[in-house]
Design a protein around this motif. Structure first.
Motif, PDB file in Angstrom:
ATOM      1  N   ASP A  37       0.307  -1.461  -2.748  1.00 35.58           N
ATOM      2  CA  ASP A  37       0.775  -2.432  -1.760  1.00 35.58           C
ATOM      3  C   ASP A  37       1.727  -3.449  -2.387  1.00 35.58           C
ATOM      4  N   SER A  64      -1.457   1.369   1.125  1.00 34.70           N
ATOM      5  CA  SER A  64      -2.835   1.685   1.526  1.00 34.70           C
ATOM      6  C   SER A  64      -2.949   1.927   3.023  1.00 34.70           C
ATOM      7  N   HIS A  65      -2.200   1.172   3.821  1.00 34.39           N
ATOM      8  CA  HIS A  65      -2.217   1.363   5.277  1.00 34.39           C
ATOM      9  C   HIS A  65      -1.051   0.590   5.885  1.00 34.39           C
ATOM     10  N   THR A  92       1.921   7.354   9.168  1.00 36.90           N
ATOM     11  CA  THR A  92       2.390   5.970   9.140  1.00 36.90           C
ATOM     12  C   THR A  92       3.646   5.817   9.984  1.00 36.90           C
ATOM     13  N   PHE A 166      -6.951   4.682  12.210  1.00 39.45           N
ATOM     14  CA  PHE A 166      -6.685   4.438  10.788  1.00 39.45           C
ATOM     15  C   PHE A 166      -6.379   5.712  10.010  1.00 39.45           C
ATOM     16  N   GLU A 169      -4.415   5.063   6.930  1.00 43.29           N
ATOM     17  CA  GLU A 169      -5.072   4.439   5.781  1.00 43.29           C
ATOM     18  C   GLU A 169      -5.456   5.508   4.766  1.00 43.29           C
ATOM     19  N   SER A 171      -7.019   6.175   0.503  1.00 41.07           N
ATOM     20  CA  SER A 171      -7.625   5.653  -0.724  1.00 41.07           C
ATOM     21  C   SER A 171      -6.897   6.222  -1.928  1.00 41.07           C
ATOM     22  N   ASN A 184      -8.920   0.796  -2.030  1.00 40.24           N
ATOM     23  CA  ASN A 184      -8.585   0.857  -0.602  1.00 40.24           C
ATOM     24  C   ASN A 184      -8.503  -0.582  -0.104  1.00 40.24           C
ATOM     25  N   CYS A 186      -8.005  -2.577   2.554  1.00 33.04           N
ATOM     26  CA  CYS A 186      -8.717  -3.247   3.649  1.00 33.04           C
ATOM     27  C   CYS A 186      -9.954  -2.485   4.115  1.00 33.04           C
ATOM     28  N   SER A 187     -10.056  -1.225   3.765  1.00 31.00           N
ATOM     29  CA  SER A 187     -11.242  -0.419   4.099  1.00 31.00           C
ATOM     30  C   SER A 187     -11.590  -0.502   5.583  1.00 31.00           C
ATOM     31  N   HIS A 188     -10.560  -0.379   6.429  1.00 29.00           N
ATOM     32  CA  HIS A 188     -10.798  -0.430   7.866  1.00 29.00           C
ATOM     33  C   HIS A 188     -11.775   0.648   8.319  1.00 29.00           C
TER      34      HIS A 188
END
Length: 272
Positions: A37, A64-65, A92, A166, A169, A171, A184, A186-188
């Motif tokens: 990021d 990451s996302h 994305t 997600f 997203e 890892s 990861n 934010c680990s949504h």
């Protein structure tokens, strides 16, 4: 592989270096430098300079996302690094929104980022190996669109608004000397889910640690405690969290997980 992580951007500043609502982590994996990021602005460049890190020495980047607080610095990265590619999940797009009442606020990547920098962006799918010991793993947990609905996060599509599942997203998984390390931001999709996804992907390897935000700033004490117990049940040895976890949730995680959990902040370093 010997691995070192340095937090470049996080919500928590230190005395000399500023933070912001966002995340950027430098990974030194053997002879490779990986940027996870790029924060919410060009702040990561100032922080890297203060930390004595040459941005042009980075070999590749990972998004990451598809949210602004992780992607808005990417154009500045491309301006100051002449060669490194950024790896994005192939789902994305600039279509992520947060809903509040009847309003929807754009929270996605810079508009036209993928089109404007198509020669610097690599879109990947499935389990993807970048180089030896470095993997990108997508979500494999079912029904994550229910998480998107609960979080009031949506994506704009040609067929209309859909809850975010997600699928953008991913890892970053590293084979370190202590075992697999997951990053990861934010680990949504759920921190415990992510650990279990990686365990299932690499059944013969030990998952040592998880580094990143857990998106707990808007969760109840009961939800945070439940997540802590699920993380403990995975058998993981090390957790370092910050950004969207925030302080109150971190306190509960610390109470439940003890020395397993550590606080992320700007300039913080980890070695594995």
């Amino acid at each position: 592989m010997k691995t070192k992580l340095t937090v470049i951007v996080d919500n928590i500043s230190n005395e000399e270096i500023s933070g912001e609502w966002g995340l950027c982590v430098l990974v030194e994996f053997g002879d490779k430098k990986i940027l996870v990021d790029a924060g919410a602005s060009g702040l990561f460049l100032k922080n890297m300079e203060k930390l004595g890190i040459d941005v042009d020495s980075i070999d590749f980047g990972i998004l990451s996302h598809a949210h602004y607080d992780h992607a808005n610095g990417i154009p500045a990265f491309f301006e100051h690094n002449s060669h490194a590619k950024f790896y994005l999940r192939d789902s994305t797009s600039d279509n992520c929104y947060a809903k509040k009442f009847i309003f929807r606020k754009y929270i996605g990547i810079p508009k036209n980022l993928i089109r404007n920098y198509k020669d610097r962006i690599e879109m990947v799918s499935g389990d993807y190996q970048i180089t030896e010991g470095v993997y990108l793993i997508p979500h494999k947990t079912a029904n994550l669109s229910e998480v998107g609905k609960r979080e009031s996060m949506y994506r704009k599509t040609k067929k209309g608004w859909i809850p975010d599942d997600f699928s953008h997203e991913q890892s970053l998984v590293l084979e370190t000397d202590k075992g697999l390390l997951i990053i990861n931001s934010c680990s949504h999709g759920g921190a415990a889910n992510i650990i279990n996804e990686v365990k299932e992907t690499f059944p013969d390897k030990h998952v040592y640690g998880l580094v990143g935000g857990f998106h707990l700033f808007n969760k109840s004490d009961e939800e945070i405690t439940d997540l802590a117990q699920k993380i403990k049940a995975t058998g993981i040895d090390y957790v370092c969290t910050g950004h969207c976890t925030k302080g109150h949730a971190y306190g509960i995680l610390k109470r439940e997980l003890g020395d397993t959990v550590n606080q992320m902040k700007v300039g913080y370093q980890m070695e594995f």
